[in-house]
Design an enzyme around this catalytic site. Sequence first.
Site, mmCIF file in Angstrom:
data_model
loop_
_atom_site.group_PDB
_atom_site.id
_atom_site.type_symbol
_atom_site.label_atom_id
_atom_site.label_comp_id
_atom_site.label_asym_id
_atom_site.label_seq_id
_atom_site.Cartn_x
_atom_site.Cartn_y
_atom_site.Cartn_z
ATOM 1 N N GLU A 1 -2.575 0.165 -4.462
ATOM 2 C CA GLU A 1 -2.468 -1.080 -3.711
ATOM 3 C C GLU A 1 -2.248 -2.262 -4.653
ATOM 4 O O GLU A 1 -2.806 -2.310 -5.751
ATOM 5 C CB GLU A 1 -3.732 -1.328 -2.883
ATOM 6 C CG GLU A 1 -4.020 -0.253 -1.848
ATOM 7 C CD GLU A 1 -5.322 -0.511 -1.109
ATOM 8 O OE1 GLU A 1 -5.482 -1.621 -0.559
ATOM 9 O OE2 GLU A 1 -6.184 0.379 -1.098
ATOM 10 N N TYR B 1 -0.999 9.999 -4.405
ATOM 11 C CA TYR B 1 -1.076 11.161 -5.295
ATOM 12 C C TYR B 1 -0.055 12.228 -4.880
ATOM 13 O O TYR B 1 0.594 12.848 -5.729
ATOM 14 C CB TYR B 1 -2.474 11.785 -5.262
ATOM 15 C CG TYR B 1 -3.564 10.981 -5.929
ATOM 16 C CD1 TYR B 1 -3.324 9.714 -6.444
ATOM 17 C CD2 TYR B 1 -4.863 11.478 -6.043
ATOM 18 C CE1 TYR B 1 -4.329 8.967 -7.047
ATOM 19 C CE2 TYR B 1 -5.877 10.750 -6.645
ATOM 20 C CZ TYR B 1 -5.600 9.493 -7.138
ATOM 21 O OH TYR B 1 -6.609 8.771 -7.735
ATOM 22 N N ASP C 1 0.866 -1.187 0.000
ATOM 23 C CA ASP C 1 0.000 0.000 0.000
ATOM 24 C C ASP C 1 0.902 1.236 0.000
ATOM 25 O O ASP C 1 1.597 1.508 0.975
ATOM 26 C CB ASP C 1 -0.904 -0.025 1.241
ATOM 27 C CG ASP C 1 -1.934 1.092 1.227
ATOM 28 O OD1 ASP C 1 -1.970 1.865 0.258
ATOM 29 O OD2 ASP C 1 -2.704 1.186 2.211
#
Length: 524
Positions: free
Chosen positions: A135, A47, A42
Amino acid sequence: MDTDEEGDNDWDRSLESDMLETEGSSTDRVTSISQRVILHIDLDCFYAQVEMIRNPALRNKPLGIQQKYLIVTCNYVAREHGVNKLMSVTDAVEKCPQLVLVKGEDLTHYREMSYKVTELLMSYCPLVERLGFDENFMDVTEMVERRLKETCISDLSFNGHVYKHESMAVDEENARLAVGSVIAAEMRQAIFSTLGLTGCAGIANNKLLAKLVAGTFKPNQQTTLLPYSTAELMSSLTGLIKVPGIGYKTREKLKALGLVSVRDLQLYSLADLVREFGEVTAKRIQNLACGIDDSPVTPAGPPQSLSDEDSFKKISTLEEVQKKTEELLTSLTERMHKDGRRPHTFRLTIRQYTVTNRWFSRESRQCPIPNHTGLKITCGSSEAVPQLLGLSMKLFHKMLDTREPFHLTLLNVCFSNLQAKSSSKSSIASFFTQKCPTTTQMTSQQQVSMYDFPYFNVPANVDPYVFSQLPADVQRELLTEWRQQKPVLKIPSKHSHKTSSTRDKKSAAKGSQCNNILKYFKPN
């Protein structure tokens, strides 16, 4: 990312299909599943990290990624100042006046970096499954088995944290997970050294637990879950909303049954659940509440659909709908052109605002894409968008009566049923679905392939431009047959003499397919 409808939730769909496939599984299968080693990678504030890579001057500044009036994510410098995900821009700037805002509505850079991460992970292990942009699941069981054969257990140690343990010795029971923790650290390091991204990892025996445990320590850390700690992890969840795979609509039904906590669902009668949800779904959601998940890590390959959407406070006029839909279609057709495949189905989705059901009222309509429009999308023609806009508005009017007031908060356009171009020489479609550059746009290599052959050898009834667009190997094959003047490539004259010889009939039959090809070369 909107996940309003459970039918649109990739996690839900994969779990349900896997549940169907594994009905009546054997004890051996259960044993093998318990010995799996699954990683969940993860990426941290994805962003924001992408923007900091694009502009390194932002690394030490509080940064928020803005979409409309919300902060969809922010870096950890901003979080130290009290800024959080999904905070309004107004509140975020009030908390942190020096917050740098970057518009994040164009997902192009995030999408490209996301696929780079997946490709990198697949270079180490083929079993990689994407979940959103940031992910990835990895089934590293085979990698672990190979390393165990070459490693002495006494030399092993856990890399990173072990859930609810400050330290843990490695023994035969947990050796696989220990090796998995080493591999997870290597994957995280590979992502950082190659792409400059940091991320967390969870290591467990299944996808559900790996995902849940990955967020225990953040950022840029990893946690391993030992099997006997599963109950403790599941009981730590604050509600069913925290269980991946149990979506909004299912939670509402469970709430109506008085089931709010994970423990409630664990203890509830399976027979009563079956009456409410059916056998497959009932077993699935109760298993999830207990931390049981035997769904495999499934490499998805290229996406099966491409979509673009935008959410907003209010759109209530037809002109606004047309303008916003045209913007979305322009972006989507550009992506589809770069993808190279041809879409055959178009879907329009809207979300209407209602006081009682603000976020979960999506409605969709879809239709086939006409062949001529599909070809224009593939070739990157600007004529595709107006044609698709016409389709969109027809679908829109099927969902809404525009004579009545309406209040939209989301529009989504989607291409699905994506099919690769045919590479077969015998497929007419493959000749005409290639990109259609002009002569001035062609590379020198393309121009050489066009002019390698003297055009005086091309029959008079062949359109030279169409012939020039064919792949070089097809050009060579046709020219060879024309030079040899094989009967199969001759188009009989209307005034040719008829013959009843068996041999001529066989030749004509054999050449029918080639003659069908040639008819496309005739100038209009």
